[in-house]
Motif scaffolding. Structure first.
Motif, PDB file in Angstrom:
ATOM      1  N   ALA A 141       0.833  -1.762  -0.431  1.00  0.00           N
ATOM      2  CA  ALA A 141      -0.027  -0.221  -0.055  1.00  0.00           C
ATOM      3  C   ALA A 141       1.051   1.235   0.060  1.00  0.00           C
ATOM      4  O   ALA A 141       2.011   1.516   0.596  1.00  0.00           O
ATOM      5  CB  ALA A 141      -1.036  -0.119   1.377  1.00  0.00           C
ATOM      6  N   VAL A 142       0.210   2.392  -1.295  1.00  0.00           N
ATOM      7  CA  VAL A 142       1.476   3.457  -0.664  1.00  0.00           C
ATOM      8  C   VAL A 142       0.374   4.746   0.536  1.00  0.00           C
ATOM      9  O   VAL A 142      -0.081   4.730   1.052  1.00  0.00           O
ATOM     10  CB  VAL A 142       0.656   3.995  -1.746  1.00  0.00           C
ATOM     11  N   GLY A 143       1.283   5.174   1.459  1.00  0.00           N
ATOM     12  CA  GLY A 143       1.473   5.735   2.728  1.00  0.00           C
ATOM     13  C   GLY A 143       1.609   7.200   1.952  1.00  0.00           C
ATOM     14  O   GLY A 143       2.068   7.613   0.801  1.00  0.00           O
ATOM     15  N   PRO A 144       1.984   7.700   3.630  1.00  0.00           N
ATOM     16  CA  PRO A 144       2.711   9.321   2.917  1.00  0.00           C
ATOM     17  C   PRO A 144       3.399   9.703   2.526  1.00  0.00           C
ATOM     18  O   PRO A 144       4.956   8.640   2.630  1.00  0.00           O
ATOM     19  CB  PRO A 144       2.609   9.543   4.779  1.00  0.00           C
ATOM     20  N   LEU A 145       3.262  10.920   1.643  1.00  0.00           N
ATOM     21  CA  LEU A 145       5.111  11.235   0.851  1.00  0.00           C
ATOM     22  C   LEU A 145       5.876  12.305   1.796  1.00  0.00           C
ATOM     23  O   LEU A 145       4.827  13.048   2.325  1.00  0.00           O
ATOM     24  CB  LEU A 145       4.745  11.505  -0.357  1.00  0.00           C
ATOM     25  N   ILE A 146       6.896  12.169   2.623  1.00  0.00           N
ATOM     26  CA  ILE A 146       7.676  13.719   2.760  1.00  0.00           C
ATOM     27  C   ILE A 146       8.233  14.101   1.845  1.00  0.00           C
ATOM     28  O   ILE A 146       9.262  13.638   1.236  1.00  0.00           O
ATOM     29  CB  ILE A 146       8.477  12.639   4.039  1.00  0.00           C
ATOM     30  N   VAL A 147       8.092  15.455   1.925  1.00  0.00           N
ATOM     31  CA  VAL A 147       8.983  16.497   0.899  1.00  0.00           C
ATOM     32  C   VAL A 147       9.613  17.119   1.815  1.00  0.00           C
ATOM     33  O   VAL A 147       9.295  17.914   2.646  1.00  0.00           O
ATOM     34  CB  VAL A 147       8.175  16.953   0.213  1.00  0.00           C
ATOM     35  N   ILE A 148      11.265  17.346   1.782  1.00  0.00           N
ATOM     36  CA  ILE A 148      11.528  18.102   2.620  1.00  0.00           C
ATOM     37  C   ILE A 148      12.733  18.540   1.691  1.00  0.00           C
ATOM     38  O   ILE A 148      13.441  18.518   0.093  1.00  0.00           O
ATOM     39  CB  ILE A 148      12.981  17.140   3.580  1.00  0.00           C
ATOM     40  N   SER A 149      13.832  19.314   2.084  1.00  0.00           N
ATOM     41  CA  SER A 149      14.594  20.513   1.034  1.00  0.00           C
ATOM     42  C   SER A 149      15.824  20.452   1.312  1.00  0.00           C
ATOM     43  O   SER A 149      17.088  20.538   0.108  1.00  0.00           O
ATOM     44  CB  SER A 149      14.199  21.925   1.401  1.00  0.00           C
ATOM     45  N   LYS A 150      16.471  19.399   2.417  1.00  0.00           N
ATOM     46  CA  LYS A 150      17.288  18.444   2.487  1.00  0.00           C
ATOM     47  C   LYS A 150      17.857  17.834   3.344  1.00  0.00           C
ATOM     48  O   LYS A 150      16.686  17.478   3.992  1.00  0.00           O
ATOM     49  CB  LYS A 150      19.164  20.017   2.968  1.00  0.00           C
ATOM     50  N   ASP A 151      18.469  17.036   3.173  1.00  0.00           N
ATOM     51  CA  ASP A 151      18.465  15.056   4.040  1.00  0.00           C
ATOM     52  C   ASP A 151      19.688  15.020   4.862  1.00  0.00           C
ATOM     53  O   ASP A 151      20.929  15.749   5.139  1.00  0.00           O
ATOM     54  CB  ASP A 151      18.652  14.124   3.077  1.00  0.00           C
ATOM     55  N   ASP A 152      18.854  15.393   6.068  1.00  0.00           N
ATOM     56  CA  ASP A 152      20.250  15.088   6.822  1.00  0.00           C
ATOM     57  C   ASP A 152      19.520  14.439   7.876  1.00  0.00           C
ATOM     58  O   ASP A 152      19.589  13.660   9.088  1.00  0.00           O
ATOM     59  CB  ASP A 152      20.431  16.814   8.466  1.00  0.00           C
ATOM     60  N   GLY A 153      19.346  13.052   7.944  1.00  0.00           N
ATOM     61  CA  GLY A 153      18.717  11.677   8.157  1.00  0.00           C
ATOM     62  C   GLY A 153      18.344  11.242   8.348  1.00  0.00           C
ATOM     63  O   GLY A 153      17.349  10.028   8.537  1.00  0.00           O
ATOM     64  N   ILE A 154      16.685  12.390   7.505  1.00  0.00           N
ATOM     65  CA  ILE A 154      15.267  11.934   7.795  1.00  0.00           C
ATOM     66  C   ILE A 154      15.332  10.470   6.474  1.00  0.00           C
ATOM     67  O   ILE A 154      14.364   9.813   6.558  1.00  0.00           O
ATOM     68  CB  ILE A 154      14.250  12.890   7.053  1.00  0.00           C
ATOM     69  N   ILE A 155      16.134  10.682   5.192  1.00  0.00           N
ATOM     70  CA  ILE A 155      16.274   9.173   4.430  1.00  0.00           C
ATOM     71  C   ILE A 155      16.260   7.718   5.232  1.00  0.00           C
ATOM     72  O   ILE A 155      15.538   6.731   4.696  1.00  0.00           O
ATOM     73  CB  ILE A 155      16.164   9.377   2.716  1.00  0.00           C
ATOM     74  N   LYS A 156      17.013   7.761   5.582  1.00  0.00           N
ATOM     75  CA  LYS A 156      17.553   6.309   6.321  1.00  0.00           C
ATOM     76  C   LYS A 156      16.999   6.042   8.256  1.00  0.00           C
ATOM     77  O   LYS A 156      16.221   5.400   7.724  1.00  0.00           O
ATOM     78  CB  LYS A 156      18.921   6.544   6.457  1.00  0.00           C
ATOM     79  N   ALA A 157      15.928   7.032   8.138  1.00  0.00           N
ATOM     80  CA  ALA A 157      15.111   7.495   9.279  1.00  0.00           C
ATOM     81  C   ALA A 157      13.878   6.903   8.502  1.00  0.00           C
ATOM     82  O   ALA A 157      12.700   5.262   9.060  1.00  0.00           O
ATOM     83  CB  ALA A 157      14.556   8.366  10.022  1.00  0.00           C
ATOM     84  N   ALA A 158      13.268   7.150   7.409  1.00  0.00           N
ATOM     85  CA  ALA A 158      11.554   6.679   6.623  1.00  0.00           C
ATOM     86  C   ALA A 158      11.895   5.184   5.877  1.00  0.00           C
ATOM     87  O   ALA A 158      10.708   4.987   5.491  1.00  0.00           O
ATOM     88  CB  ALA A 158      11.182   7.568   6.055  1.00  0.00           C
ATOM     89  N   ARG A 159      13.092   4.374   5.470  1.00  0.00           N
ATOM     90  CA  ARG A 159      13.081   3.872   4.103  1.00  0.00           C
ATOM     91  C   ARG A 159      12.723   2.473   5.056  1.00  0.00           C
ATOM     92  O   ARG A 159      12.633   1.641   4.083  1.00  0.00           O
ATOM     93  CB  ARG A 159      15.062   3.984   3.965  1.00  0.00           C
ATOM     94  N   ASN A 160      12.681   2.303   6.429  1.00  0.00           N
ATOM     95  CA  ASN A 160      12.179   1.252   6.825  1.00  0.00           C
ATOM     96  C   ASN A 160      10.925   1.001   6.978  1.00  0.00           C
ATOM     97  O   ASN A 160      10.339   0.287   7.380  1.00  0.00           O
ATOM     98  CB  ASN A 160      12.833   0.691   8.116  1.00  0.00           C
TER      99      ASN A 160
END
Length: 148
Positions: free
Chosen positions: A87-106
């Motif tokens: 299922a497709v969940g929420p999309l998080i849109v950011i301007s710069k990555d300070d760790g959020i991409i690694k936090a959300a990938r699981n």
């Protein structure tokens, strides 16, 4: 021109609560759309913190929906590298990555995208507009700078 129009239409559809609910997202805990949060979101570095953030926003039902939405595909697609449907969940849109991409990938179904990498397939997966989108404040400021 057509691609830009599609992108702007998908962004606009993500701000209308009826369209987002019709797409299947559980947004009863949210007061209004679009969801805009402070830039501290970009510094979240663990999945546990990110999950707690989503629950604090009122998206506990949405998290349960996407975790129950992981299913094993029927047919030969299992053998061809397409074992699971999610299922497709929420999309998080950011301007710069300070760790959020690694936090959300699981977390299944959750995608994180930089503003410059935003496309129609992320905002309207399967050509169905109205994906639940969470924006950081600086990402909205960056979009405001787009021409036209």
């Amino acid at each position: 021109k057509e691609r830009k129009l599609a992108l702007k239409s998908a962004i606009a559809a993500a701000a209308i609560k009826e369209i987002v609910e019709k797409r299947g997202h559980k947004v009863g805990g949210l007061k209004a759309l679009p969801v805009v949060v402070e830039d501290e979101l970009e510094q979240i570095s663990t999945t546990k913190e990110f999950r707690a953030f989503l629950e604090k926003l009122g998206l506990r039902d949405e998290l349960e929906r996407i975790e129950e939405g992981v299913k094993v595909r029927a047919g030969k697609g299992k053998m061809r590298g397409r074992k699971k449907k999610m299922a497709v969940g929420p999309l998080i849109v950011i301007s710069k990555d300070d760790g959020i991409i690694k936090a959300a990938r699981n977390i299944p179904g959750v995608d994180v995208s930089m503003v410059r990498d935003l496309n129609v397939e992320l905002l309207a997966p399967g050509t169905h507009p109205g994906r639940l989108t969470i924006w950081s404040y600086s990402s909205l400021e960056e979009i405001r700078g787009w021409e036209g």
